[in-house]
Design an enzyme around this catalytic site. Structure first.
Site: not given
Ligand SMILES: O=c1ccn([C@@H]2O[C@H](COP(=O)(O)O)[C@@H](O)[C@H]2O)c(=O)[nH]1
Length: 236
Positions: A39, A68, A71, A212
């Site tokens: 992603k 996301k 617009d 993370r």
């Molecule tokens: O509702 C949402 C939509 C997108 N994200 C995205 O997913 C990853 C989660 O990263 P972690 O480090 O595992 O927390 C991050 O890129 C967000 O932008 C989300 O967390 N929640």
């Protein structure tokens, strides 16, 4: 794609939330064949990371562009057309009817699938109320899922906490993509609606987005392999 058709390995999507292309390429090399789906979100996209979408796609990886979009309809549609040319598999838009309608119309004929972000996984009921919403998280997620389904959206982004309820609403016609994944003992960070990989799969999630807990692990490959093993075990 029906959930049964998704290869277990493709169900883990690693969020490349990293400062630049060099760091992202190094992470992809480190993860090797443990990870087939990546992603790319704000941090990397705004640091010159969009060409990496084509590069990863050409190397056989799948790519989720998590911008996301939200617009006016024309701007969303033109943005979707541009992302479709990059060879991405998924693109997110916020789950507002005008936005979803424009995105779905603009992606037709391409291989790109549109995912609607229902309610961010960092939000709880209090955050929604502070933002002026009267619905609680589960009601808003379900209302947006119903609208997304009617508009022909391909999939939903939600917390795995809502996956079982969403499955009952949308059946297997839409992909359920769930961030907010935390292996047991992992730091929660800013996420508020979380589940372990095994519980998320058991709840009906198709794809798990993990950032993370993998990219900040001492050994990212080991961390990714542990999530993959949990997914496989949960699938039975
Ligand atoms: O509702 C949402 C939509 C997108 N994200 C995205 O997913 C990853 C989660 O990263 P972690 O480090 O595992 O927390 C991050 O890129 C967000 O932008 C989300 O967390 N929640």
């Amino acid at each position: 794609m029906q959930p049964a058709d998704i290869a277990p390995k493709d169900r883990l999507i690693v969020a490349l939330d990293l400062p630049g292309v060099t760091e992202a390429e190094a992470m992809v090399a480190r993860l090797g064949d443990s990870v087939s789906f990546y992603k790319i979100g704000y941090q990397l996209a705004y640091a010159g990371g969009l060409p990496l979408v084509q590069q990863l796609a050409k190397s056989g990886k799948k790519v989720f562009v998590d911008l996301k979009l939200h617009d006016i309809g024309n701007t969303v549609a033109r943005g979707v057309e541009s992302v479709a040319k990059l060879g991405a598999t998924f693109l997110t838009v916020h789950a507002y009817p005008q936005t979803m309608k424009a995105a779905v119309e603009a992606r037709s004929g391409s291989g790109l699938k549109i995912l609607a972000v229902t309610v961010l996984t960092s939000y709880d009921d209090g955050d929604l109320h502070a933002a002026g919403y009267r619905l609680n998280v589960s009601d808003l997620v379900e209302a947006r899922a119903q609208q997304a389904q009617v508009l022909g959206v391909d999939g939903l982004v939600s917390s795995p906490e809502e996956a079982a309820a969403l499955r009952k609403i949308v059946g297997h016609q839409m992909n359920l993509v769930t961030p907010g994944i935390r292996p047991a003992g992992a730091a929660t960070g800013d996420q508020k609606r979380i589940m372990t990989p095994a519980r998320a799969i058991a709840a009906g999630a198709d794809y798990l987005v993990v950032g993370r807990p993998i990219t900040e692990a001492a050994d990212p490959r080991l961390a990714a392999d542990a999530v993959q093993a949990e997914i496989k075990q949960a699938l039975g």
